[in-house]
Design a protein around this motif. Structure first.
Motif, PDB file in Angstrom:
ATOM      1  N   PHE A 231       0.796  -1.222   0.000  1.00  0.00           N
ATOM      2  CA  PHE A 231       0.000   0.000   0.000  1.00  0.00           C
ATOM      3  C   PHE A 231       0.833   1.280   0.000  1.00  0.00           C
ATOM      4  O   PHE A 231       0.294   2.353  -0.278  1.00  0.00           O
ATOM      5  CB  PHE A 231      -1.000  -0.016   1.159  1.00  0.00           C
ATOM      6  N   SER A 232       2.117   1.175   0.281  1.00  0.00           N
ATOM      7  CA  SER A 232       2.959   2.361   0.135  1.00  0.00           C
ATOM      8  C   SER A 232       2.967   2.824  -1.318  1.00  0.00           C
ATOM      9  O   SER A 232       2.909   4.034  -1.600  1.00  0.00           O
ATOM     10  CB  SER A 232       4.385   2.075   0.617  1.00  0.00           C
ATOM     11  N   ASP A 233       3.008   1.870  -2.253  1.00  0.00           N
ATOM     12  CA  ASP A 233       2.939   2.229  -3.674  1.00  0.00           C
ATOM     13  C   ASP A 233       1.570   2.802  -4.023  1.00  0.00           C
ATOM     14  O   ASP A 233       1.468   3.797  -4.758  1.00  0.00           O
ATOM     15  CB  ASP A 233       3.198   0.996  -4.546  1.00  0.00           C
ATOM     16  N   VAL A 234       0.522   2.190  -3.498  1.00  0.00           N
ATOM     17  CA  VAL A 234      -0.836   2.647  -3.807  1.00  0.00           C
ATOM     18  C   VAL A 234      -1.074   4.058  -3.274  1.00  0.00           C
ATOM     19  O   VAL A 234      -1.595   4.929  -3.976  1.00  0.00           O
ATOM     20  CB  VAL A 234      -1.874   1.676  -3.222  1.00  0.00           C
ATOM     21  N   HIS A 235      -0.674   4.296  -2.033  1.00  0.00           N
ATOM     22  CA  HIS A 235      -0.936   5.595  -1.415  1.00  0.00           C
ATOM     23  C   HIS A 235      -0.144   6.728  -2.059  1.00  0.00           C
ATOM     24  O   HIS A 235      -0.555   7.894  -1.988  1.00  0.00           O
ATOM     25  CB  HIS A 235      -0.623   5.533   0.085  1.00  0.00           C
ATOM     26  N   TYR A 236       0.973   6.392  -2.690  1.00  0.00           N
ATOM     27  CA  TYR A 236       1.780   7.436  -3.325  1.00  0.00           C
ATOM     28  C   TYR A 236       1.474   7.608  -4.808  1.00  0.00           C
ATOM     29  O   TYR A 236       2.136   8.393  -5.486  1.00  0.00           O
ATOM     30  CB  TYR A 236       3.269   7.160  -3.118  1.00  0.00           C
ATOM     31  N   LEU A 237       0.492   6.906  -5.319  1.00  0.00           N
ATOM     32  CA  LEU A 237       0.119   7.074  -6.723  1.00  0.00           C
ATOM     33  C   LEU A 237      -0.146   8.544  -7.094  1.00  0.00           C
ATOM     34  O   LEU A 237       0.299   8.995  -8.148  1.00  0.00           O
ATOM     35  CB  LEU A 237      -1.126   6.226  -7.043  1.00  0.00           C
ATOM     36  N   PRO A 238      -0.862   9.306  -6.243  1.00  0.00           N
ATOM     37  CA  PRO A 238      -1.100  10.708  -6.611  1.00  0.00           C
ATOM     38  C   PRO A 238       0.181  11.527  -6.751  1.00  0.00           C
ATOM     39  O   PRO A 238       0.174  12.576  -7.403  1.00  0.00           O
ATOM     40  CB  PRO A 238      -1.961  11.239  -5.450  1.00  0.00           C
ATOM     41  N   GLN A 239       1.282  11.051  -6.147  1.00  0.00           N
ATOM     42  CA  GLN A 239       2.527  11.813  -6.185  1.00  0.00           C
ATOM     43  C   GLN A 239       3.326  11.571  -7.459  1.00  0.00           C
ATOM     44  O   GLN A 239       4.105  12.427  -7.871  1.00  0.00           O
ATOM     45  CB  GLN A 239       3.400  11.438  -4.972  1.00  0.00           C
ATOM     46  N   TRP A 240       3.155  10.395  -8.076  1.00  0.00           N
ATOM     47  CA  TRP A 240       4.021  10.098  -9.220  1.00  0.00           C
ATOM     48  C   TRP A 240       3.305   9.601 -10.468  1.00  0.00           C
ATOM     49  O   TRP A 240       3.867   9.664 -11.567  1.00  0.00           O
ATOM     50  CB  TRP A 240       5.064   9.054  -8.822  1.00  0.00           C
ATOM     51  N   TYR A 241       2.069   9.147 -10.340  1.00  0.00           N
ATOM     52  CA  TYR A 241       1.392   8.598 -11.511  1.00  0.00           C
ATOM     53  C   TYR A 241       0.875   9.701 -12.426  1.00  0.00           C
ATOM     54  O   TYR A 241       0.339  10.712 -11.961  1.00  0.00           O
ATOM     55  CB  TYR A 241       0.219   7.706 -11.096  1.00  0.00           C
ATOM     56  N   SER A 242       1.031   9.492 -13.725  1.00  0.00           N
ATOM     57  CA  SER A 242       0.496  10.426 -14.711  1.00  0.00           C
ATOM     58  C   SER A 242      -0.305   9.651 -15.745  1.00  0.00           C
ATOM     59  O   SER A 242       0.207   8.687 -16.330  1.00  0.00           O
ATOM     60  CB  SER A 242       1.617  11.191 -15.418  1.00  0.00           C
ATOM     61  N   PRO A 243      -1.553  10.047 -16.004  1.00  0.00           N
ATOM     62  CA  PRO A 243      -2.347   9.384 -17.039  1.00  0.00           C
ATOM     63  C   PRO A 243      -1.696   9.442 -18.414  1.00  0.00           C
ATOM     64  O   PRO A 243      -2.031   8.647 -19.293  1.00  0.00           O
ATOM     65  CB  PRO A 243      -3.674  10.155 -17.018  1.00  0.00           C
ATOM     66  N   ALA A 244      -0.761  10.386 -18.589  1.00  0.00           N
ATOM     67  CA  ALA A 244      -0.082  10.526 -19.875  1.00  0.00           C
ATOM     68  C   ALA A 244       1.095   9.563 -20.017  1.00  0.00           C
ATOM     69  O   ALA A 244       1.772   9.541 -21.050  1.00  0.00           O
ATOM     70  CB  ALA A 244       0.407  11.960 -20.049  1.00  0.00           C
ATOM     71  N   GLY A 245       1.346   8.772 -18.983  1.00  0.00           N
ATOM     72  CA  GLY A 245       2.464   7.831 -19.022  1.00  0.00           C
ATOM     73  C   GLY A 245       2.260   6.736 -20.057  1.00  0.00           C
ATOM     74  O   GLY A 245       1.161   6.570 -20.603  1.00  0.00           O
ATOM     75  N   PRO A 246       3.307   5.933 -20.309  1.00  0.00           N
ATOM     76  CA  PRO A 246       3.229   4.918 -21.367  1.00  0.00           C
ATOM     77  C   PRO A 246       2.352   3.724 -21.024  1.00  0.00           C
ATOM     78  O   PRO A 246       1.805   3.082 -21.916  1.00  0.00           O
ATOM     79  CB  PRO A 246       4.689   4.477 -21.540  1.00  0.00           C
ATOM     80  N   GLU A 247       2.186   3.411 -19.729  1.00  0.00           N
ATOM     81  CA  GLU A 247       1.393   2.250 -19.357  1.00  0.00           C
ATOM     82  C   GLU A 247      -0.083   2.609 -19.188  1.00  0.00           C
ATOM     83  O   GLU A 247      -0.428   3.680 -18.725  1.00  0.00           O
ATOM     84  CB  GLU A 247       1.886   1.641 -18.029  1.00  0.00           C
ATOM     85  N   THR A 248      -0.925   1.668 -19.580  1.00  0.00           N
ATOM     86  CA  THR A 248      -2.353   1.828 -19.305  1.00  0.00           C
ATOM     87  C   THR A 248      -2.602   1.530 -17.826  1.00  0.00           C
ATOM     88  O   THR A 248      -1.738   0.987 -17.132  1.00  0.00           O
ATOM     89  CB  THR A 248      -3.194   0.861 -20.148  1.00  0.00           C
ATOM     90  N   THR A 249      -3.794   1.879 -17.368  1.00  0.00           N
ATOM     91  CA  THR A 249      -4.149   1.584 -15.984  1.00  0.00           C
ATOM     92  C   THR A 249      -4.050   0.088 -15.702  1.00  0.00           C
ATOM     93  O   THR A 249      -3.501  -0.328 -14.679  1.00  0.00           O
ATOM     94  CB  THR A 249      -5.577   2.079 -15.690  1.00  0.00           C
ATOM     95  N   ALA A 250      -4.564  -0.720 -16.621  1.00  0.00           N
ATOM     96  CA  ALA A 250      -4.544  -2.175 -16.427  1.00  0.00           C
ATOM     97  C   ALA A 250      -3.116  -2.702 -16.385  1.00  0.00           C
ATOM     98  O   ALA A 250      -2.795  -3.586 -15.575  1.00  0.00           O
ATOM     99  CB  ALA A 250      -5.325  -2.862 -17.542  1.00  0.00           C
ATOM    100  N   GLU A 251      -2.247  -2.171 -17.239  1.00  0.00           N
ATOM    101  CA  GLU A 251      -0.851  -2.620 -17.259  1.00  0.00           C
ATOM    102  C   GLU A 251      -0.144  -2.267 -15.961  1.00  0.00           C
ATOM    103  O   GLU A 251       0.592  -3.089 -15.403  1.00  0.00           O
ATOM    104  CB  GLU A 251      -0.122  -1.992 -18.449  1.00  0.00           C
ATOM    105  N   LEU A 252      -0.350  -1.049 -15.482  1.00  0.00           N
ATOM    106  CA  LEU A 252       0.293  -0.636 -14.247  1.00  0.00           C
ATOM    107  C   LEU A 252      -0.217  -1.450 -13.061  1.00  0.00           C
ATOM    108  O   LEU A 252       0.570  -1.872 -12.200  1.00  0.00           O
ATOM    109  CB  LEU A 252       0.056   0.850 -13.996  1.00  0.00           C
TER     110      LEU A 252
END
Length: 208
Positions: A160-181
């Motif tokens: 959950f450390s990765d999940v909780h920090y999603l707002p800090q580093w995730y970008s919808p413009a990134g190369p991976e789709t939501t399902a892939e990530l």
């Protein structure tokens, strides 16, 4: 004629403003202006900014808990292996956290500003999710599927450390789709918690 949902308009406006400019610096006047409603209309549904902030969290918490319950129940009905159920749960919480990225941003920044009784309720709701997630881990440990040398609480914090920090580093413009990530983060987690195969001892006496 399409009926306007004032409740949802106000909540969406508050969410957008809280996420972009912060809860503390957003006024009720800004919220109603962005929603295109009057203060009277807003106060019909929400007594205060605190009500709005809690409603944002409540939507996220309710959705993720309902999804967890559905996935666990479906897995039990089919007789799925515990790792398959946990995989589905992990992928779902990553996916829903991305879909509710604005809510996660507001939660991370502003949850400490809730009234004490509301903070306690959020904590209780998160604990309910945590306990069900932990039950899956403990079942896997008992079955020898997951490692038993690390406490479940540490394994949960790791994921959950990765999940909780999603707002800090995730970008919808990134190369991976939501399902892939969701699949990538889940697979990394599962690889880290799988029990190591038992060492096979050579037959016929001492090894040379």
């Amino acid at each position: 004629m399409r009926t306007t949902n004032v409740h949802d308009q106000v909540l969406r406006a508050a969410l957008d403003l809280f996420a972009t400019q912060g809860y503390a610096t957003t006024s009720v006047q800004e919220i109603v202006a962005a929603a295109g409603v009057t203060k009277g209309a807003m106060y019909h549904y929400f007594a205060s900014k605190d009500d709005l902030l809690f409603a944002i969290y409540e939507r996220m918490l309710s959705l993720q808990k309902a999804r967890l319950d559905q996935l666990v129940a479906a897995g039990a009905e089919r007789g799925d292996a515990v790792e398959d159920v946990l995989r589905a749960v992990c992928e779902d919480v990553v996916t829903t956290s991305i879909e509710l990225l604005a809510e996660g941003t507001v939660y991370t920044r502003s949850q400490h500003m809730l009234a004490p009784e509301r903070q306690a309720e959020v904590k209780r709701r998160r604990r309910a999710y945590h306990d069900d997630f932990q039950a899956l881990l403990e079942r896997g440990i008992e079955e020898g599927v997951f490692r038993d040398d690390v406490p479940p609480a540490v394994l949960i914090a790791h994921f959950f450390s990765d999940v909780h920090y999603l707002p800090q580093w995730y970008s919808p413009a990134g190369p991976e789709t939501t399902a892939e990530l969701a699949e990538q983060l889940t697979e990394l987690f599962l690889r880290g918690i799988r029990a190591e195969p038992s060492a096979t001892k050579p037959s016929g006496g001492k090894a040379k």
